[in-house]
Design a protein around this motif. Structure first.
Motif, short mmCIF file in Angstrom:
data_model
loop_
_atom_site.label_atom_id
_atom_site.label_comp_id
_atom_site.label_asym_id
_atom_site.label_seq_id
_atom_site.Cartn_x
_atom_site.Cartn_y
_atom_site.Cartn_z
N LEU A 39 0.82 -1.20 0.00
CA LEU A 39 0.00 0.00 0.00
C LEU A 39 0.86 1.26 0.00
CD1 LEU A 39 -2.72 -1.12 2.58
CD2 LEU A 39 -3.10 -0.71 0.13
N ARG A 40 1.87 1.29 0.84
CA ARG A 40 2.72 2.49 0.93
C ARG A 40 3.48 2.73 -0.37
NH1 ARG A 40 6.69 3.19 5.46
NH2 ARG A 40 6.47 5.36 4.78
N ARG A 41 4.07 1.68 -0.92
CA ARG A 41 4.84 1.84 -2.16
C ARG A 41 3.95 2.27 -3.32
NH1 ARG A 41 7.13 -2.90 -0.12
NH2 ARG A 41 5.91 -4.20 -1.56
N THR A 42 2.79 1.66 -3.42
CA THR A 42 1.90 1.99 -4.54
C THR A 42 1.38 3.41 -4.43
OG1 THR A 42 1.23 -0.35 -4.62
CG2 THR A 42 -0.12 1.22 -5.84
N LEU A 43 0.97 3.80 -3.22
CA LEU A 43 0.50 5.17 -3.04
C LEU A 43 1.61 6.18 -3.36
CD1 LEU A 43 -1.60 4.78 0.23
CD2 LEU A 43 -2.48 5.40 -2.03
#
Length: 334
Positions: A39-43
């Protein structure tokens, strides 16, 4: 495709919409460290591209957006002295702050069960959608923990003493009450979510969500606000329980009995956390404080015992240490 090759988070861009779907439906999409990392990397990637104009966060399967974090892993750390939970919380709380401060609209479909960590990935979004199936809760006091993932910040800003009531009882609420409490923004019937998701691909997020909004079924808070606001003020859990028990309102008496089943240590820590969060300047300050509380509670006996009773052995008979509010020693301010 084997079950091990199924990604725990589905990420796709269609039109101008980046969609993140929590994809562990058998576990009601409970969060793992791997999921938080995805989630963090994609955001972060989507924040840098003009291709994505808005983000949608939802959950796979019919049971809910997210039931929280991995309590079995937390239990293992609590009994062994491990540090995996500390690393997970640090990353999870960063994710919560990043969602709150995201430079593009973030729409969260809070459909079905949304608890604990599920609140963290949705209630900080800019456009929060609930349905007739939504059931929201911060039930941490029942496992020897505290409302984290920014829960202290959110609950401290609910109208009157609603947030205190939710924090100390760990109670579950539906769509209308979630909106009144400030945990959600609009009600959309669950049958309309696919059409809303499709519309978000090409249209302005705020206007599109507003165009799908409807009136939610009636909630409970309009009828219970009087006794909630009368019984929950102050910094003394025992006094709150006494006022609830002495109230003529059946709901207040039921709340007193429910709170009495929770971890005394967690109740004291949680009430202090909610009161302190009300005076903080921003969500990040609250998350920093919550992290210190989480680290403290990981090393106290009630967390392992609470998860054992609810999740491991499922006997629903936790043996809290200490067993009463009067015996809870003062804890240092984190």
């Amino acid at each position: 495709m084997s079950s091990q090759s199924v990604p725990p988070v589905l990420a796709e861009v269609t039109g101008g919409l980046g969609r993140l779907t929590l994809n562990r439906p058998a576990a009601i999409n409970a969060l793992t460290a791997e999921m938080v990392g995805i989630l963090r990397r994609t955001l972060a990637d989507w924040s840098e591209t003009d291709r994505v104009r808005a983000v949608l966060i939802d959950g796979a399967g019919p049971r809910g957006l997210c039931a929280g974090g991995d309590l079995r892993a937390m239990h293992a750390d609590a009994v062994s002295g491990g540090t995996g939970s500390l690393d997970f919380w640090a990353d999870e709380y960063r994710l919560n702050a990043e969602i709150a401060g995201y430079p593009k609209p973030v729409v969260a479909f809070m459909d079905g069960l949304v608890m604990g960590g599920g609140i963290g990935v949705s209630a900080h979004a800019s456009l929060r959608v609930v349905t007739e199936r939504s059931r929201l809760a911060m039930p941490e006091v029942g496992i020897g923990f505290h409302p984290d993932v920014g829960g202290s910040w959110l609950l401290s800003r609910a109208p009157g003493e609603i947030g205190t009531h939710l924090a100390l009882t760990g109670g579950t609420i539906g769509a209308a009450d979630a909106i009144l409490a400030g945990l959600a923004d609009v009600f959309v019937p669950s049958a309309h979510l696919p059409a809303l998701a499709a519309a978000l691909q090409t249209a302005d997020a705020a206007g599109t969500v507003a165009s799908f909004a409807a009136a939610p079924p009636p909630g409970d808070f309009p009828g219970s606000r009087t006794w909630i606001d009368e019984c929950y003020p102050g910094d003394d859990v025992a006094a709150i329980i006494d006022r609830l028990a002495a109230s003529a309102a059946p709901g207040a008496q039921a709340a007193a009995k429910e709170i009495a089943t929770k971890s005394p240590t967690s109740l004291v820590v949680t009430l202090r956390s909610i009161r302190s969060a009300a005076g903080l300047a921003n969500l990040r300050e609250a998350l920093d404080r919550e992290y210190r509380l989480s680290a403290m509670l990981l090393r106290l006996p009630d967390l392992a015992e609470g998860i054992r009773a609810q999740i491991i052995d499922k006997d629903r008979r936790p043996r809290w240490q200490p067993p009463t509010l009067a015996e809870v020693a003062p804890t240092p301010q984190p």
